[in-house]
Design an enzyme around this catalytic site. Sequence first.
Site, short mmCIF file in Angstrom:
data_model
loop_
_atom_site.label_atom_id
_atom_site.label_comp_id
_atom_site.label_asym_id
_atom_site.label_seq_id
_atom_site.Cartn_x
_atom_site.Cartn_y
_atom_site.Cartn_z
CB SER A 257 63.28 -15.01 27.96
OG SER A 257 62.42 -13.90 27.83
NE ARG B 248 63.15 -19.64 37.04
CZ ARG B 248 62.69 -20.04 38.21
NH1 ARG B 248 63.06 -19.44 39.31
NH2 ARG B 248 61.85 -21.06 38.28
CG ASN C 256 49.80 -14.86 34.03
OD1 ASN C 256 49.93 -15.83 33.28
ND2 ASN C 256 49.27 -14.97 35.23
CB SER D 128 58.69 -32.01 28.35
OG SER D 128 59.24 -32.96 29.22
CE1 TYR E 222 56.40 -29.40 32.61
CE2 TYR E 222 57.13 -31.59 31.94
CZ TYR E 222 57.35 -30.23 32.02
OH TYR E 222 58.51 -29.70 31.50
CE LYS F 158 56.31 -28.49 29.02
NZ LYS F 158 56.70 -27.17 28.50
#
Length: 253
Positions: free
Chosen positions: A16, A18, A66, A146, A159, A163
């Site tokens: 959070s 950015r 992390n 996503s 990726y 997701k």
Amino acid sequence: MESRPLENKVALVTGSARGIGRSIAEDLASWGANQVILDVRLEDCQKTAAEIAEKYKVKTIAVQCNITVKEQVEAAQEKIAKDFGTLHILVNNAGVLKDNLLIRMKEEEWDLVLDVNLKGAFLMTQAMLRLLMKAEGGSRIVNISSVSGIVGQAGQANYSSSKAGLIGLTKVTAREYGARGVLVNAVCPGYVQTDMTGALPEKVQEELRKSVPLGRAGQVKDISRVVRFLCSEDAGFITGTVIRVDGGMATGM
Ligand SMILES: NC(=O)c1ccc[n+]([C@@H]2O[C@H](COP(=O)([O-])OP(=O)(O)OC[C@H]3O[C@@H](n4cnc5c(N)ncnc54)[C@H](O)[C@@H]3O)[C@@H](O)[C@H]2O)c1
């Protein structure tokens, strides 16, 4: 001033400092929720936490973590238990991209993306459930997946797999903890303008824009408003669902 239906609630949004995560933290704070700003980047994290506290008059803490490291996730859980004593909202948002064609993809590229995007969400969910299951009035988890996890995107074997896995994790968590008052849903953004996508070549960004029926890139608010809805009273009978927020990009796929 907006009404504050999440007053006295505590929310944790991963990644959070950015981007979409920051926008989610801001929208939840604008409804009165105190915030745990958690990110691997310490300085950005502290800056975001201070700015949100000042702007929305909520309590915030900055936690450097992390999410792929179990000890750090456990330490974050202990800090939240000590500082707030409770947690009502967990948004698993932190994520990374490392695109490459499958045939060229290095094992490290696969491991990094799966570790952050899927294992990180697993570790966070496992640790935070201890607080979420006890939260007064029930609790919410929102996983930021996503459209790439639904349709499969060339160049994104790591990726898309991470997701898609996050959608599986969402459904399992919804089934296992529904009876304990924990509602769990996934949001699948399409193409959203952030630092992450800003790093893609301009030609790729143009192609992405063209693939959106609404004819524009998403803005972080397009995503964070839907997440906030899923954390609201109005979403009290929604769990185990996957919501695309993509301007129609993956329609019919
Ligand atoms: N931007 C898009 O178009 C888009 C589309 C679909 C899904 N998403 C997803 O939305 C989420 C946010 O994306 P964004 O565009 O805001 O990205 P971003 O890169 O701007 O922000 C991600 C944040 O996560 C943090 N982070 C990365 N690894 C971490 C780790 N190991 N531990 C803790 N924090 C870590 C980063 O420091 C950063 O602050 C991601 O999960 C991304 O996959 C984004």
